[in-house]
Design an enzyme around this catalytic site. Structure first.
Site, mmCIF file in Angstrom:
data_model
loop_
_atom_site.group_PDB
_atom_site.id
_atom_site.type_symbol
_atom_site.label_atom_id
_atom_site.label_comp_id
_atom_site.label_asym_id
_atom_site.label_seq_id
_atom_site.Cartn_x
_atom_site.Cartn_y
_atom_site.Cartn_z
ATOM 1 N N TYR A 121 20.635 28.917 50.664
ATOM 2 C CA TYR A 121 19.395 28.638 50.589
ATOM 3 C C TYR A 121 18.705 29.327 51.735
ATOM 4 O O TYR A 121 18.903 28.721 52.888
ATOM 5 C CB TYR A 121 19.362 27.260 50.234
ATOM 6 C CG TYR A 121 17.561 26.775 49.895
ATOM 7 C CD1 TYR A 121 16.976 27.206 48.640
ATOM 8 C CD2 TYR A 121 16.981 26.442 50.800
ATOM 9 C CE1 TYR A 121 15.830 27.034 48.445
ATOM 10 C CE2 TYR A 121 15.552 25.741 50.659
ATOM 11 C CZ TYR A 121 15.105 26.349 49.426
ATOM 12 O OH TYR A 121 13.653 26.068 49.233
ATOM 13 N N ASP A 145 20.354 32.930 59.249
ATOM 14 C CA ASP A 145 19.403 31.921 58.818
ATOM 15 C C ASP A 145 19.789 30.549 59.632
ATOM 16 O O ASP A 145 20.712 29.610 59.038
ATOM 17 C CB ASP A 145 19.206 31.619 57.384
ATOM 18 C CG ASP A 145 18.243 30.748 57.144
ATOM 19 O OD1 ASP A 145 17.717 29.872 57.927
ATOM 20 O OD2 ASP A 145 18.004 30.554 55.968
ATOM 21 N N LYS A 163 12.774 23.106 61.045
ATOM 22 C CA LYS A 163 13.347 22.024 61.097
ATOM 23 C C LYS A 163 13.277 21.412 62.638
ATOM 24 O O LYS A 163 12.160 21.029 63.387
ATOM 25 C CB LYS A 163 14.894 21.731 60.562
ATOM 26 C CG LYS A 163 14.802 21.971 59.123
ATOM 27 C CD LYS A 163 15.954 21.899 58.505
ATOM 28 C CE LYS A 163 16.247 22.217 57.175
ATOM 29 N NZ LYS A 163 15.883 21.605 56.118
HETATM 30 C C1 LIG Z 1 19.048 27.464 55.676
HETATM 31 C C2 LIG Z 1 17.526 27.008 55.350
HETATM 32 N N1 LIG Z 1 16.721 28.228 55.267
HETATM 33 C C3 LIG Z 1 15.363 27.998 55.003
HETATM 34 C C4 LIG Z 1 14.909 26.715 54.608
HETATM 35 C C5 LIG Z 1 13.558 26.704 54.267
HETATM 36 O O1 LIG Z 1 12.897 25.974 55.041
HETATM 37 P P1 LIG Z 1 11.576 25.334 54.713
HETATM 38 O O2 LIG Z 1 11.951 24.145 53.502
HETATM 39 O O3 LIG Z 1 11.148 24.689 56.081
HETATM 40 O O4 LIG Z 1 10.748 26.334 54.121
HETATM 41 C C6 LIG Z 1 15.847 25.828 54.558
HETATM 42 C C7 LIG Z 1 15.272 24.404 54.018
HETATM 43 O O5 LIG Z 1 14.535 24.281 53.236
HETATM 44 C C8 LIG Z 1 17.175 25.983 55.096
HETATM 45 O O6 LIG Z 1 18.025 25.012 54.847
HETATM 46 N N1 LIG Z 2 18.096 21.859 51.424
HETATM 47 C C1 LIG Z 2 16.552 21.800 51.708
HETATM 48 C C2 LIG Z 2 16.578 22.328 53.165
HETATM 49 O O1 LIG Z 2 17.362 22.238 53.756
HETATM 50 C C3 LIG Z 2 15.937 20.298 51.694
HETATM 51 C C4 LIG Z 2 14.537 20.410 51.747
HETATM 52 C C5 LIG Z 2 13.677 20.618 50.574
HETATM 53 O O2 LIG Z 2 13.936 21.603 50.001
HETATM 54 O O3 LIG Z 2 12.951 19.858 50.489
#
Ligand SMILES: Cc1ncc(COP(=O)(O)O)c(C=O)c1O
Ligand SMILES: N[C@H](C=O)CCC(=O)O
Length: 424
Positions: A142, A237, A265
């Site tokens: 993701y 990522d 994060k």
């Molecule tokens: C590996 C990874 N990339 C991208 C994202 C996207 O980050 P955000 O939720 O801050 O948009 C997340 C988490 O949601 C993630 O775990």
């Molecule tokens: N797995 C997602 C990010 O790492 C969890 C956060 C979200 O999408 O709300």
């Protein structure tokens, strides 16, 4: 639960599904999400005043525990100077310099407001730099919710059982080629057919959005070599793994240098920050220096920069990751023992402050293997732990996170809860 139930009912009147991000909604485990009103150290407190030991940490940022004094002080000091300027400010340099020093592959870094913005911008940059349109991503990884990534994605996408997402134009989705994680031959095959059109391979170097899956030995190195041969950009990522599995992220842990890295994060210390950075030659393609456009009204926000900077200082303390890792290992070893004693098939993974729990005989190495885990066991375990005051991620597809505030007493209390939950 009355106050919680009342709030959830009210939330659903004004907010789609009552939540501002799908995984929070508990669809992966059933029941109603818990409304939290405060958090400190390893604990969160719900609206009924129940305390939970937290292993989600706001999905990763809270590596030093909730409401860490140094982060709060930094933010308070920044608040007094103004909330947003929309101009360059010194705090942006402070955080950028720290990131460049901690992550040697990053010569230049651009701040954005979320992990999604970071990954979205990184692939645009890779496309602009290479003049190619296609990207390769891995099944179950993701990278946020930008159109290009909602193809065989992990996290909430798989938790809700959505194969892709309506609203993503087919033409866009077609540019995202997907391959199974940990299978170099599959990447080579796709490259043999599409290599000249592939701008980038983007990967979570440790996948944390399909539980926790580590790269097999040589896998990341193999991707590095394929990208070098094909002239494609290798993007790690590290929104989740950055500053989490080691101070220098997964790239330090495995000794592989990507061309671009995305962050989120922890880099914001709990405020909305993302960043992407990497090789100077590529990063100089970003506007205003180069032609690839990328912008943000609130990017480099002074409160967010202050929180992120304070967090970078905390995690740079000597021994920080040794302790974090030791505590995470005590947790996973302890849980394994509890499950073994109860005769429940169970396996774990752990790197730094990140861990995975599998209700299966062995930890999965790709998305298909993950599907053999017992989801029913996970759901019952999740609710048992919740009842006993332990908050795990409400989905079997999410990694767990520990903080430096999870001391031995906290771990032992968690294991006691696990004994009760597994017994039940
Ligand atoms: C590996 C990874 N990339 C991208 C994202 C996207 O980050 P955000 O939720 O801050 O948009 C997340 C988490 O949601 C993630 O775990
Ligand atoms: N797995 C997602 C990010 O790492 C969890 C956060 C979200 O999408 O709300």
């Amino acid at each position: 639960m009355n106050k919680n139930h009342a709030l959830f009912t009210q939330a659903q009147q004004y907010i789609p599904g009552g939540v501002n991000s799908p995984v929070r909604a508990f669809h992966g485990v059933g029941g109603e999400p818990i409304f939290i009103k405060a958090a400190k150290g390893p604990y969160m407190y719900d609206v009924n005043d129940k305390a939970y030991i937290d292993y989600v940490g706001s999905w990763g940022p809270m590596i030093a525990g909730h409401s860490h004094d140094r982060v709060l002080q930094a933010v308070h000091a920044a608040v007094d100077q103004g909330l947003s300027f929309g101009t360059p400010a010194e705090a942006e340099i402070t955080l950028a310099e720290k990131v460049c020093r901690m992550i040697p592959s990053v010569d230049l870094v651009r701040m954005v407001n979320s992990g999604t913005e970071a990954t979205m911008s990184a692939i645009r940059l890779a496309r602009g730099f290479t003049g190619r349109d296609k990207i390769i991503k891995f099944e179950g990884c993701y990278h946020g919710h930008a159109d290009s990534f909602l193809v065989k994605a992990g996290s909430g996408v798989v938790t809700l059982g959505i194969p892709g997402s309506p609203g993503v134009p087919k033409a866009t989705a077609d540019l995202t080629l997907t391959v199974p994680f940990n299978n170099l031959d599959a990447v080579k095959q796709v490259m043999a057919e599409h290599g000249d059109d592939v701008a980038a391979i983007i990967i979570e170097p440790i996948a944390g959005n399909m539980n926790m899956i580590e790269p097999l030995p040589g896998y990341l190195q193999g991707l590095r070599e394929i990208c070098d041969q094909q002239g494609s950009v290798l993007i790690f990522d590290e929104v989740m793994t950055g500053f989490r599995v080691a101070r220098g992220g997964a790239q330090e842990l495995y000794g592989i240098t990507p061309d671009l890295t995305t962050f989120g994060k922890i880099i914001g210390g709990g405020l909305p920050v993302g960043a992407f950075g990497g090789r100077r030659e590529i990063m100089e393609y970003i506007a205003p220096q180069g032609p690839v456009y990328q912008a943000g009204t609130l990017s480099g926000n002074p409160l967010a920069m202050a929180a992120g900077s304070a967090m970078m200082d905390i995690i740079s303390e000597p021994g920080f990751y040794d302790y974090l890792s030791a505590q995470a290992k005590k947790l996973t070893d302890g849980l394994q023992q509890v499950a073994d004693n109860a005769g429940v098939p169970f396996a774990t993974r752990q790197q730094g402050g990140m861990f995975g729990l599998f209700f299966a005989d062995k930890a999965a190495n790709n998305f298909d293997e993950l599907e053999t885990c017992d989801l029913g066991h996970f759901k019952r375990f999740f609710h048992g732990m919740l009842d006993h005051g332990v908050y795990l991620a409400p989905s079997a597809y999410e990694a767990g996170f520990i903080s430096s505030q999870h001391n031995d007493i906290i771990i032992e209390t968690t294991l006691e809860a696990a004994r009760e939950a597994i017994k039940a």
